[in-house]
Write a protein that holds these residues in place. Structure first.
Motif, PDB file in Angstrom:
ATOM      1  N   HIS A 201      21.083  52.344  11.142  1.00 10.58           N
ATOM      2  CA  HIS A 201      20.005  53.669  10.949  1.00 10.58           C
ATOM      3  C   HIS A 201      20.567  54.965  11.618  1.00 10.58           C
ATOM      4  O   HIS A 201      20.575  55.764  10.708  1.00 10.58           O
ATOM      5  CB  HIS A 201      18.371  53.736  10.436  1.00 10.58           C
ATOM      6  N   ASP A 202      21.164  54.587  12.988  1.00  9.83           N
ATOM      7  CA  ASP A 202      21.515  55.661  13.328  1.00  9.83           C
ATOM      8  C   ASP A 202      23.254  55.460  14.283  1.00  9.83           C
ATOM      9  O   ASP A 202      23.934  55.830  14.976  1.00  9.83           O
ATOM     10  CB  ASP A 202      20.891  55.677  15.045  1.00  9.83           C
ATOM     11  N   ILE A 203      23.551  54.391  12.866  1.00  7.21           N
ATOM     12  CA  ILE A 203      25.044  54.513  13.185  1.00  7.21           C
ATOM     13  C   ILE A 203      26.143  55.449  14.272  1.00  7.21           C
ATOM     14  O   ILE A 203      27.049  56.201  14.743  1.00  7.21           O
ATOM     15  CB  ILE A 203      25.628  53.272  12.781  1.00  7.21           C
ATOM     16  N   GLY A 204      25.630  56.760  12.710  1.00  7.60           N
ATOM     17  CA  GLY A 204      26.027  57.570  12.926  1.00  7.60           C
ATOM     18  C   GLY A 204      26.745  58.395  14.438  1.00  7.60           C
ATOM     19  O   GLY A 204      27.138  59.307  14.434  1.00  7.60           O
ATOM     20  N   LYS A 205      25.545  57.730  15.280  1.00  8.56           N
ATOM     21  CA  LYS A 205      25.057  58.857  16.810  1.00  8.56           C
ATOM     22  C   LYS A 205      26.421  58.040  17.478  1.00  8.56           C
ATOM     23  O   LYS A 205      26.799  58.873  18.668  1.00  8.56           O
ATOM     24  CB  LYS A 205      23.798  58.271  17.102  1.00  8.56           C
ATOM     25  N   SER A 206      26.871  57.267  16.734  1.00  9.48           N
ATOM     26  CA  SER A 206      28.336  56.693  17.899  1.00  9.48           C
ATOM     27  C   SER A 206      30.073  57.167  17.376  1.00  9.48           C
ATOM     28  O   SER A 206      30.382  57.526  18.995  1.00  9.48           O
ATOM     29  CB  SER A 206      28.533  54.656  17.530  1.00  9.48           C
ATOM     30  N   ILE A 207      29.408  57.987  17.242  1.00 11.33           N
ATOM     31  CA  ILE A 207      30.514  59.125  16.529  1.00 11.33           C
ATOM     32  C   ILE A 207      30.586  60.446  17.009  1.00 11.33           C
ATOM     33  O   ILE A 207      31.252  61.278  15.993  1.00 11.33           O
ATOM     34  CB  ILE A 207      31.392  58.559  15.300  1.00 11.33           C
ATOM     35  N   ASP A 208      28.807  60.875  16.222  1.00 10.44           N
ATOM     36  CA  ASP A 208      28.891  62.396  16.614  1.00 10.44           C
ATOM     37  C   ASP A 208      29.040  62.928  17.446  1.00 10.44           C
ATOM     38  O   ASP A 208      29.223  64.335  17.231  1.00 10.44           O
ATOM     39  CB  ASP A 208      26.892  62.499  16.651  1.00 10.44           C
TER      40      ASP A 208
ATOM     41  N   ARG B 223      24.374  56.170  24.519  1.00 15.90           N
ATOM     42  CA  ARG B 223      24.099  56.984  23.638  1.00 15.90           C
ATOM     43  C   ARG B 223      22.685  56.817  23.767  1.00 15.90           C
ATOM     44  O   ARG B 223      22.340  55.859  23.762  1.00 15.90           O
ATOM     45  CB  ARG B 223      25.211  57.124  22.215  1.00 15.90           C
ATOM     46  N   SER B 224      21.761  58.565  24.447  1.00 14.77           N
ATOM     47  CA  SER B 224      20.942  58.625  24.238  1.00 14.77           C
ATOM     48  C   SER B 224      20.281  59.435  23.583  1.00 14.77           C
ATOM     49  O   SER B 224      21.431  60.563  23.581  1.00 14.77           O
ATOM     50  CB  SER B 224      20.547  58.613  25.759  1.00 14.77           C
ATOM     51  N   SER B 225      19.248  59.024  23.304  1.00 13.33           N
ATOM     52  CA  SER B 225      19.029  60.248  22.598  1.00 13.33           C
ATOM     53  C   SER B 225      17.319  60.380  22.920  1.00 13.33           C
ATOM     54  O   SER B 225      16.238  60.216  22.550  1.00 13.33           O
ATOM     55  CB  SER B 225      18.281  60.385  20.903  1.00 13.33           C
ATOM     56  N   TYR B 226      17.022  61.857  23.439  1.00 17.35           N
ATOM     57  CA  TYR B 226      16.162  62.519  24.202  1.00 17.35           C
ATOM     58  C   TYR B 226      15.572  61.224  24.979  1.00 17.35           C
ATOM     59  O   TYR B 226      13.982  60.890  25.653  1.00 17.35           O
ATOM     60  CB  TYR B 226      14.668  61.915  22.745  1.00 17.35           C
TER      61      TYR B 226
ATOM     62  N   PHE C  56      26.305  63.670  32.501  1.00 20.11           N
ATOM     63  CA  PHE C  56      25.732  63.495  31.839  1.00 20.11           C
ATOM     64  C   PHE C  56      25.997  62.087  30.507  1.00 20.11           C
ATOM     65  O   PHE C  56      25.168  61.295  30.201  1.00 20.11           O
ATOM     66  CB  PHE C  56      25.345  64.927  31.425  1.00 20.11           C
ATOM     67  N   ASP C  57      27.151  61.721  30.557  1.00 19.20           N
ATOM     68  CA  ASP C  57      27.777  61.174  29.638  1.00 19.20           C
ATOM     69  C   ASP C  57      27.728  59.513  30.473  1.00 19.20           C
ATOM     70  O   ASP C  57      28.278  59.254  31.421  1.00 19.20           O
ATOM     71  CB  ASP C  57      29.176  61.381  29.119  1.00 19.20           C
ATOM     72  N   PRO C  58      26.828  58.202  29.652  1.00 16.64           N
ATOM     73  CA  PRO C  58      26.381  57.018  30.398  1.00 16.64           C
ATOM     74  C   PRO C  58      27.966  56.627  30.508  1.00 16.64           C
ATOM     75  O   PRO C  58      28.023  55.397  31.503  1.00 16.64           O
ATOM     76  CB  PRO C  58      25.156  56.646  29.641  1.00 16.64           C
ATOM     77  N   MET C  59      29.165  56.362  29.175  1.00 17.10           N
ATOM     78  CA  MET C  59      30.627  56.094  29.315  1.00 17.10           C
ATOM     79  C   MET C  59      31.548  56.025  30.870  1.00 17.10           C
ATOM     80  O   MET C  59      31.760  55.476  30.483  1.00 17.10           O
ATOM     81  CB  MET C  59      30.544  56.214  28.113  1.00 17.10           C
ATOM     82  N   ARG C  60      31.393  57.342  31.480  1.00 15.75           N
ATOM     83  CA  ARG C  60      32.305  58.090  31.852  1.00 15.75           C
ATOM     84  C   ARG C  60      31.533  57.444  33.641  1.00 15.75           C
ATOM     85  O   ARG C  60      32.397  56.897  34.122  1.00 15.75           O
ATOM     86  CB  ARG C  60      32.044  59.931  32.068  1.00 15.75           C
TER      87      ARG C  60
ATOM     88  N   PRO D 247      33.277  44.272  11.667  1.00 12.78           N
ATOM     89  CA  PRO D 247      33.769  44.266  13.335  1.00 12.78           C
ATOM     90  C   PRO D 247      33.535  45.829  13.474  1.00 12.78           C
ATOM     91  O   PRO D 247      33.152  46.308  15.040  1.00 12.78           O
ATOM     92  CB  PRO D 247      35.181  43.314  13.640  1.00 12.78           C
ATOM     93  N   GLU D 248      33.828  46.559  12.792  1.00  7.08           N
ATOM     94  CA  GLU D 248      33.798  47.836  13.675  1.00  7.08           C
ATOM     95  C   GLU D 248      33.000  48.908  13.667  1.00  7.08           C
ATOM     96  O   GLU D 248      31.666  49.620  14.195  1.00  7.08           O
ATOM     97  CB  GLU D 248      35.162  48.974  12.181  1.00  7.08           C
ATOM     98  N   LEU D 249      32.317  48.298  12.827  1.00  5.38           N
ATOM     99  CA  LEU D 249      30.235  48.224  12.898  1.00  5.38           C
ATOM    100  C   LEU D 249      30.476  47.958  14.121  1.00  5.38           C
ATOM    101  O   LEU D 249      29.844  48.655  15.148  1.00  5.38           O
ATOM    102  CB  LEU D 249      29.392  48.258  11.896  1.00  5.38           C
ATOM    103  N   VAL D 250      30.495  46.785  14.243  1.00 11.53           N
ATOM    104  CA  VAL D 250      29.771  45.738  15.620  1.00 11.53           C
ATOM    105  C   VAL D 250      30.164  46.456  16.591  1.00 11.53           C
ATOM    106  O   VAL D 250      29.440  47.469  18.609  1.00 11.53           O
ATOM    107  CB  VAL D 250      30.754  44.082  15.629  1.00 11.53           C
ATOM    108  N   ARG D 251      31.453  46.867  16.964  1.00 10.20           N
ATOM    109  CA  ARG D 251      32.287  48.123  18.002  1.00 10.20           C
ATOM    110  C   ARG D 251      30.931  49.429  18.156  1.00 10.20           C
ATOM    111  O   ARG D 251      30.926  49.367  19.566  1.00 10.20           O
ATOM    112  CB  ARG D 251      33.260  47.788  17.798  1.00 10.20           C
ATOM    113  N   LEU D 252      30.504  49.929  16.616  1.00 11.11           N
ATOM    114  CA  LEU D 252      30.019  50.955  17.507  1.00 11.11           C
ATOM    115  C   LEU D 252      28.982  50.990  17.699  1.00 11.11           C
ATOM    116  O   LEU D 252      28.116  51.842  18.337  1.00 11.11           O
ATOM    117  CB  LEU D 252      30.428  52.063  15.500  1.00 11.11           C
ATOM    118  N   LEU D 253      28.433  49.658  17.321  1.00  7.14           N
ATOM    119  CA  LEU D 253      26.602  49.520  17.600  1.00  7.14           C
ATOM    120  C   LEU D 253      26.965  49.551  19.321  1.00  7.14           C
ATOM    121  O   LEU D 253      25.925  50.326  20.090  1.00  7.14           O
ATOM    122  CB  LEU D 253      26.288  48.501  17.113  1.00  7.14           C
ATOM    123  N   GLY D 254      28.176  48.703  19.608  1.00  6.74           N
ATOM    124  CA  GLY D 254      27.949  48.365  21.139  1.00  6.74           C
ATOM    125  C   GLY D 254      28.425  49.992  22.257  1.00  6.74           C
ATOM    126  O   GLY D 254      27.619  50.303  23.133  1.00  6.74           O
TER     127      GLY D 254
END
Length: 514
Positions: free
Chosen positions: A362-369, A323-326, A252-256, A311-318
């Motif tokens: 606006h959804d940057i929090g999803k990178s670490i939630d 990460r998927s939502s619905y 289920f985890d695209p990164m894995r 740069p850290e926000l750019v990394r979190l965007l990447g």
């Protein structure tokens, strides 16, 4: 004796005479030379006097010529200036004559205006008298004074104006609402047309192509040790079935899945497939995925046309690429929201860059939630504040789900753009989100136990694999841990069928040959 003396005396006398003769000769020669030199000097002096006189006369002539030339030029200039003065004098004289004529005309007009003014004053006086008589007559007929009549008239006019004003305001409000609704629809339609991105729902499998079916056996390894190592290190489920020349990676985890895919591809190229090599390739794959995350973040920022993001926000965007939502990819969703918000801001005359920036983050929090406690809205607000984003962007992130009141039009535009992006047909899929949430909840439950190193939900949630730290969990503890995890899953989760809890304890001993 006498014979010797006489010749000596004669010789002496001859020498004296010769000496005097020589002196006389030299004296004559010297006097002649002196006379010649004096003559020469007199000639030179005379010639010099002549040359001097000649040059003097030439200088006098040149001075006279120069003086004459200067005199002529002065006379010419004087003549020209005199002529210019004469012309100027004639112009001034003409102007004076014109001014005199105009002055006379103005004086005649003033006299005429004075006569007319006297006549008008007389007429005004007559009119004032007539108005006073009329007022007196009106007051006598109406029985009201002037002030009372004014008050009645003003009150009547005021009531009429209030009524007309209220009616006009009501009509304008209705018209404004109608136009605002119509324009809002037009802006939204325009934005959607300008940003018509295609969406493909995120899947939970990846496919790795193999050079031949023989490679399947090498990936499985002796007694399955290679495939077990891969699944343990990456947290995915490898499906090796009858599909020709392909291995299916399920998770289920695209990164894995991406880490597992890169690691398998490297192992295939390398040709050496054994547990130690698998560990090495998995670590390299994780580093590549981290580099890919940064590249994806930079690409997203460039695609939207922004700069100056930390740069850290750019990394979190990447990171949101994985990460998927619905069922909707979070990074693609953020890029679309940024573009939609920018288009809407341009239509409304707002700052397009600020709107795009707020939409992208606006959804940057999803990178670490998944790694931190709290909703993605709260985490996004904290990240934006931490990396010095503007108050408008922070408010837009906080208000995009209505949790906080919007304090700017940009925040409202981000809300609208987020809704447009999520509401388009096929953009989201509820079932996939529920499925991934169930798998994440499984991992959260298992990771909460002491001594657990890492855990992975596999087999579409039908199995959870738990790796424990051998120094902290004994074989007996493993039995109790598995029982407790299963009991907690039964009490806290809803799921179809059965979930297998597989606790793994592995001890290793390493030594180096020196």
């Amino acid at each position: 004796m006498t014979q010797f003396i006489i010749p000596i005396v004669i010789a002496v006398i001859v020498g004296v005479v010769t000496w005097f003769a020589s002196i006389a000769y030299h004296k004559g020669v010297y006097e002649k030379k002196v006379g010649s030199a004096e003559e020469r000097s007199r000639e030179i002096i005379e010639q010099a006097h002549k040359d001097a006189e000649t040059k003097k006369r030439e200088a006098l002539l040149e001075a006279k010529e120069e003086s004459l030339k200067t005199k002529n030029e002065l006379e010419r200039e004087t003549k020209e200036r005199r002529q210019e003065l004469q012309r100027t004098e004639r112009r001034l004289q003409n102007k004076e004559e014109n001014l005199d004529r105009k002055t006379e005309a103005l004086e005649r007009r003033e006299a005429s205006y004075a006569a007319k003014e006297d006549s008008l004053n007389k007429k005004h006086a007559e009119i004032d008298c007539m108005i006073a008589k009329e007022k007196t007559e009106l007051e006598r007929i109406s029985g009201l004074s002037t002030d009372e009549a004014k008050e009645i008239l003003l009150k009547s006019v005021e009531d009429e104006v209030k009524h007309d004003t209220a009616k006009l305001i009501k009509e304008m409000e209705a018209q404004a609402k109608l136009e605002a609704e119509q324009r809002a629809k037009e802006h939204i339609v325009t934005a959607i047309q300008k940003c018509a991105a295609d969406y493909v729902a995120e899947s939970t499998i990846s496919v790795v192509q193999l050079p031949s079916d023989e490679m399947k056996g090498r990936i499985i390894g002796r007694e399955g040790r290679n495939i077990r190592t891969l699944e343990t290190l990456t947290g995915v489920d490898l499906i090796i079935d009858d599909t020709p020349e392909a291995v299916i990676i399920s998770g289920f985890d695209p990164m894995r899945r991406e880490v597992a895919k890169i690691a398998i591809e490297k192992l295939i190229l390398d040709g050496r497939i054994h547990p130690a090599r698998i560990e090495e390739m998995v670590e390299k794959a994780k580093k590549e995925v981290e580099s890919m995350i940064r590249e994806e973040g930079e690409s997203a920022v460039l695609e939207v046309g922004l700069h100056g993001i930390h740069p850290e926000l750019v990394r979190l965007l990447g990171k949101m690429k994985f990460r998927s939502s619905y069922g909707q990819n979070a990074l693609k969703h953020s890029i679309e929201v940024a573009n939609l918000a920018g288009i809407l801001a341009g239509e409304m005359g707002l700052d397009v860059r600020i709107a795009k920036r707020a939409g992208l983050l606006h959804d940057i929090g999803k990178s670490i939630d998944h790694d931190m406690e709290g909703s993605h809205v709260q985490l996004g607000v904290e990240l934006c504040k931490k990396y010095k984003e503007s108050a408008i962007v922070v408010n837009a992130v906080a208000a995009h789900h209505g949790d906080t009141e919007a304090t700017s039009l940009v925040a409202c535009l981000v809300q609208a753009a987020d809704t447009i992006s999520a509401a388009r047909p096929g953009a989201r899929r509820e079932t996939l989100e529920a499925y991934t949430n169930r798998l994440k909840q499984l991992e959260e439950i298992t990771n909460s136990y002491k001594g657990v190193e890492k855990s992975f939900a596999i087999q579409a949630g039908r199995e959870v694999r738990v790796m424990v730290i051998p120094e902290q969990v004994s074989d007996d503890d493993m039995v109790l841990m598995a029982k407790n995890i299963a009991t907690q899953i039964e009490s806290e989760m809803e799921y179809p069928g059965l979930i297998k809890v597989n606790v793994i304890r592995e001890s290793r001993v390493s030594e180096y040959a020196k």
